[in-house]
Design a protein around this motif. Structure first.
Motif, PDB file in Angstrom:
ATOM      1  N   UNK A  13       0.797  -1.268  -0.056  1.00  0.00           N
ATOM      2  CA  UNK A  13       0.188  -0.012   0.022  1.00  0.00           C
ATOM      3  C   UNK A  13       0.892   1.354  -0.102  1.00  0.00           C
ATOM      4  N   UNK A  14       0.382   2.236  -0.900  1.00  0.00           N
ATOM      5  CA  UNK A  14       1.132   3.496  -0.971  1.00  0.00           C
ATOM      6  C   UNK A  14       0.210   4.519  -0.610  1.00  0.00           C
ATOM      7  N   UNK A  15       0.490   5.534   0.488  1.00  0.00           N
ATOM      8  CA  UNK A  15      -0.233   6.591   0.635  1.00  0.00           C
ATOM      9  C   UNK A  15      -0.829   7.397  -0.227  1.00  0.00           C
ATOM     10  N   UNK A  16      -2.321   7.712  -0.186  1.00  0.00           N
ATOM     11  CA  UNK A  16      -2.548   8.651  -1.074  1.00  0.00           C
ATOM     12  C   UNK A  16      -2.377   9.995  -0.693  1.00  0.00           C
ATOM     13  N   UNK A  17      -1.449  10.989  -1.194  1.00  0.00           N
ATOM     14  CA  UNK A  17      -1.257  12.148  -0.631  1.00  0.00           C
ATOM     15  C   UNK A  17      -1.940  13.271  -1.021  1.00  0.00           C
ATOM     16  N   UNK A  18      -3.092  13.089  -1.852  1.00  0.00           N
ATOM     17  CA  UNK A  18      -4.099  14.040  -2.472  1.00  0.00           C
ATOM     18  C   UNK A  18      -4.532  15.013  -1.007  1.00  0.00           C
ATOM     19  N   UNK A  19      -4.442  16.425  -1.130  1.00  0.00           N
ATOM     20  CA  UNK A  19      -5.042  17.205  -0.351  1.00  0.00           C
ATOM     21  C   UNK A  19      -4.189  17.111   0.974  1.00  0.00           C
ATOM     22  N   UNK A  20      -3.034  16.518   1.317  1.00  0.00           N
ATOM     23  CA  UNK A  20      -2.295  16.434   2.539  1.00  0.00           C
ATOM     24  C   UNK A  20      -1.406  17.337   2.949  1.00  0.00           C
ATOM     25  N   UNK A  21      -1.165  18.468   1.839  1.00  0.00           N
ATOM     26  CA  UNK A  21       0.080  19.161   1.767  1.00  0.00           C
ATOM     27  C   UNK A  21       0.002  20.263   3.059  1.00  0.00           C
ATOM     28  N   UNK A  22       1.017  20.828   3.362  1.00  0.00           N
ATOM     29  CA  UNK A  22       0.975  21.630   4.706  1.00  0.00           C
ATOM     30  C   UNK A  22      -0.040  22.825   4.558  1.00  0.00           C
ATOM     31  N   UNK A  23      -0.743  23.186   5.695  1.00  0.00           N
ATOM     32  CA  UNK A  23      -1.477  24.464   5.575  1.00  0.00           C
ATOM     33  C   UNK A  23      -0.630  25.570   5.466  1.00  0.00           C
ATOM     34  N   UNK A  24       0.469  25.664   5.801  1.00  0.00           N
ATOM     35  CA  UNK A  24       1.548  26.853   5.807  1.00  0.00           C
ATOM     36  C   UNK A  24       2.685  26.385   5.349  1.00  0.00           C
ATOM     37  N   UNK A  25       3.425  27.341   4.695  1.00  0.00           N
ATOM     38  CA  UNK A  25       4.810  26.806   4.362  1.00  0.00           C
ATOM     39  C   UNK A  25       5.991  27.122   5.240  1.00  0.00           C
ATOM     40  N   UNK A  26       6.720  26.150   5.447  1.00  0.00           N
ATOM     41  CA  UNK A  26       8.045  26.390   6.522  1.00  0.00           C
ATOM     42  C   UNK A  26       9.275  26.363   5.341  1.00  0.00           C
ATOM     43  N   UNK A  27      10.043  27.258   5.630  1.00  0.00           N
ATOM     44  CA  UNK A  27      11.297  27.423   4.922  1.00  0.00           C
ATOM     45  C   UNK A  27      11.159  27.550   3.481  1.00  0.00           C
ATOM     46  N   UNK A  28      12.295  27.088   2.586  1.00  0.00           N
ATOM     47  CA  UNK A  28      13.671  26.910   3.202  1.00  0.00           C
ATOM     48  C   UNK A  28      14.141  27.906   3.884  1.00  0.00           C
ATOM     49  N   UNK A  29      15.174  27.622   4.874  1.00  0.00           N
ATOM     50  CA  UNK A  29      15.800  28.495   5.596  1.00  0.00           C
ATOM     51  C   UNK A  29      17.443  28.214   5.302  1.00  0.00           C
ATOM     52  N   UNK A  30      18.148  29.148   5.662  1.00  0.00           N
ATOM     53  CA  UNK A  30      19.727  28.760   5.313  1.00  0.00           C
ATOM     54  C   UNK A  30      20.123  27.815   6.315  1.00  0.00           C
ATOM     55  N   UNK A  31      19.451  27.735   7.494  1.00  0.00           N
ATOM     56  CA  UNK A  31      19.944  26.248   8.610  1.00  0.00           C
ATOM     57  C   UNK A  31      19.861  25.073   7.818  1.00  0.00           C
ATOM     58  N   UNK A  32      19.036  24.908   6.840  1.00  0.00           N
ATOM     59  CA  UNK A  32      18.856  23.601   6.248  1.00  0.00           C
ATOM     60  C   UNK A  32      19.893  23.455   5.635  1.00  0.00           C
ATOM     61  N   UNK A  33      20.592  24.105   5.138  1.00  0.00           N
ATOM     62  CA  UNK A  33      21.919  23.677   4.143  1.00  0.00           C
ATOM     63  C   UNK A  33      23.166  24.006   4.795  1.00  0.00           C
ATOM     64  N   UNK A  34      23.090  24.249   6.304  1.00  0.00           N
ATOM     65  CA  UNK A  34      24.001  24.527   7.108  1.00  0.00           C
ATOM     66  C   UNK A  34      24.710  23.331   7.592  1.00  0.00           C
ATOM     67  N   UNK A  35      25.801  22.835   7.079  1.00  0.00           N
ATOM     68  CA  UNK A  35      26.190  21.444   7.819  1.00  0.00           C
ATOM     69  C   UNK A  35      26.268  21.285   9.419  1.00  0.00           C
ATOM     70  N   UNK A  36      25.607  20.254   9.616  1.00  0.00           N
ATOM     71  CA  UNK A  36      25.510  19.998  11.336  1.00  0.00           C
ATOM     72  C   UNK A  36      24.608  20.632  11.976  1.00  0.00           C
ATOM     73  N   UNK A  37      23.807  21.507  11.221  1.00  0.00           N
ATOM     74  CA  UNK A  37      22.886  22.405  12.113  1.00  0.00           C
ATOM     75  C   UNK A  37      21.563  21.404  12.430  1.00  0.00           C
ATOM     76  N   UNK A  38      21.027  20.488  11.350  1.00  0.00           N
ATOM     77  CA  UNK A  38      20.109  19.793  11.753  1.00  0.00           C
ATOM     78  C   UNK A  38      20.665  18.262  11.369  1.00  0.00           C
ATOM     79  N   UNK A  39      20.413  17.374  12.360  1.00  0.00           N
ATOM     80  CA  UNK A  39      20.775  15.925  12.022  1.00  0.00           C
ATOM     81  C   UNK A  39      19.921  15.034  12.492  1.00  0.00           C
ATOM     82  N   UNK A  40      18.544  15.553  13.137  1.00  0.00           N
ATOM     83  CA  UNK A  40      17.820  14.566  13.787  1.00  0.00           C
ATOM     84  C   UNK A  40      16.437  14.540  13.063  1.00  0.00           C
ATOM     85  N   UNK A  41      16.108  15.379  11.930  1.00  0.00           N
ATOM     86  CA  UNK A  41      14.784  15.461  11.194  1.00  0.00           C
ATOM     87  C   UNK A  41      15.454  15.681   9.920  1.00  0.00           C
ATOM     88  N   UNK A  42      14.267  15.335   8.749  1.00  0.00           N
ATOM     89  CA  UNK A  42      14.427  15.741   7.621  1.00  0.00           C
ATOM     90  C   UNK A  42      13.829  17.366   7.277  1.00  0.00           C
TER      91      UNK A  42
END
Ligand code: GTP
Ligand code: ZN
Length: 420
Positions: A77-106
């Motif tokens: 089974x694959x999830x049907x992602x229709x209408x599941x998108x975020x209600x508000x946008x988050x990012x992208x932020x410079x922190x996302x591409x700074x090595x070592x800043x984020x290591x425990x979530x995607x």
């Protein structure tokens, strides 16, 4: 479909998917461009697509297994992602591409359906690890705060009926193992081996596949509650109030009076609402790390040990009792906690609703500024929770007054077990 996963009768060892075959969808962790970074794929139905250790859903992957084993869930089974998108946008932020800043979530975990839509359409099992929705909260204490005129109804953040409008996000853990190892000051090899041993060999790839750097651990995630305009959170020109809270089901949900968890959490929400009403934003980070990440069984054992010990439940022996049962006082190790703040693009917290020196040190040590620290108001501390409060202050928790003296620690006593 040729690769039908669990429906084949032979056992497929995940550690040997194609005897040294190159990873089809490599992950370049820390890359700012999501296409260069690549999707995190924890599928169990097309082994050749996998680029992680473990599978999606954290601890819920085991319930998924029960559902599959009893025939209630189709394993491909694959999830049907229709209408599941975020209600508000988050990012992208410079922190996302700074090595070592984020290591425990995607950091791209909420955007996978749009970022990797083509691959999903081709049948690659890519799942969101973050979901962002809206809610209205009805909290008894805050309804009372409105009646007491501490909070006002504004029709937008606090509604006519006293409900509070929020944006909320659920975040599943995604661990980049070399980054986790660095945070804990151990080698990648030692971390992988210890994870392998302490899960009784549950994930053989930890030791057999050093080419796989990303692990989906079977642990609880994080819930975020955002008050006011979400875009104010990352804007250093607008004020931010934040409470970082670790799960305490007994108090948070059931109102147990042995600790300050629920009252401090609700106070945090009230402060967040006020900040939002003044044009800034509020944020509550709720981490699923019950009983200082030692679990509720340990916590309840500790309660008994505290309440039955000779001399009674004193602040002087508060942390010692946890250590006697669990071997450590605290397994939260706040090193990973700031990641979610960096995901939100936060660079400054104006009001930090916590007295924990460990949380404060972790956040400021990760490069986020903290303005004021807001202690729990004295009239919100349940009598039986004075033991916890005094012990924490003596252990270095923030307090505007002087920390308690030794005599105070011995004389601050909780209710004995016979009096419940
Ligand atoms: N093991 C153990 N855990 C406890 C005990 N008392 C409370 N806890 C847990 O301690 C954690 C308290 O977390 P928070 O409410 O975030 O508080 P804190 O980290 O102490 O600091 P503040 O932010 O100042 O409230 C929760 O996970 C509780 O379940 C205890 O006696 N033993
Ligand atoms: Zn508690």
């Amino acid at each position: 479909m040729s690769d039908s996963g669990n429906r084949t009768s032979h056992i497929r060892l995940t550690s040997h998917p194609g005897a040294g075959a190159p990873i089809r969808y490599p992950i370049k962790w820390g890359a700012a461009d999501p296409l260069e970074r690549g999707p995190v794929i924890g599928t169990v139905s097309r082994a050749g697509d996998r680029n992680t250790i473990g599978s999606h859903g954290g601890s819920y992957s085991l319930y998924r297994a029960l559902a599959v084993s009893s025939g209630a869930l189709n394993p491909i089974q694959r999830p049907d992602l229709t209408n599941t998108s975020p209600v508000v946008g988050v990012g992208p932020f410079p922190q996302w591409g700074t090595p070592g800043k984020i290591v425990s979530l995607d950091p791209f975990g909420h955007m996978v359906a749009s970022l990797y839509g083509d691959l999903i359409a081709e049948g690659v099992d890519i799942r969101p690890t973050i979901a962002i929705t809206k809610a209205r909260l009805t909290v008894m204490e805050l309804q009372q705060a409105i009646r007491d005129q501490r909070l006002k109804v504004d029709g937008d953040i606090v509604r006519e009926g006293g409900e509070i409008s929020v944006v909320k996000a659920a975040v599943d853990p995604v661990w980049y193992l070399p980054g986790i190892a660095e945070r804990f000051g151990v080698s990648d090899e030692k971390l992988r081996r210890t994870l392998f041993e302490q899960t009784a060999g549950m994930y053989p790839e930890l030791v057999t596949r050093p080419d796989l750097d990303v692990f989906l651990p079977p642990i609880g995630g994080i819930t975020l509650y955002i008050f006011g305009d979400p875009s104010a959170i990352a804007d250093p020109k607008r004020r931010l109030t934040c409470r970082v809270h670790d799960e305490c089901n007994g108090s948070d949900v059931f109102g147990s009076d042995i600790c300050t968890c629920r009252p401090y959490l609700i106070h945090g929400i009230e402060e967040c609402v006020k900040e939002a009403q003044a044009g800034g934003a509020g944020l509550v980070v709720y981490n699923r790390k019950e009983g200082r990440a030692l679990g509720e069984v340990t916590k309840f054992l500790v309660y008994n040990a505290r309440k039955r010990q000779e001399g009674g439940d004193t602040a002087a022996k508060y942390f010692e009792r946890t250590e006697c049962v669990a071997g450590v006082q605290d397994a939260r190790f706040q090193q990973l906690m700031p990641d979610v703040l960096h995901w939100l693009g936060i660079t400054r917290i104006d009001r930090f609703v916590s007295m924990s020196d460990m949380k404060y040190d972790a956040i400021t040590g990760s490069g986020i500024e903290i303005g004021e620290r807001v202690p729990i108001p004295a009239d919100l501390i349940p009598i039986d929770a004075m033991v916890e409060m005094e012990a924490k202050k003596a252990a270095g928790y923030f307090t505007p007054e002087a920390p308690p003296a030794v005599e105070d620690l011995l004389s601050t006593k909780g209710r004995p077990i016979e009096e419940y």
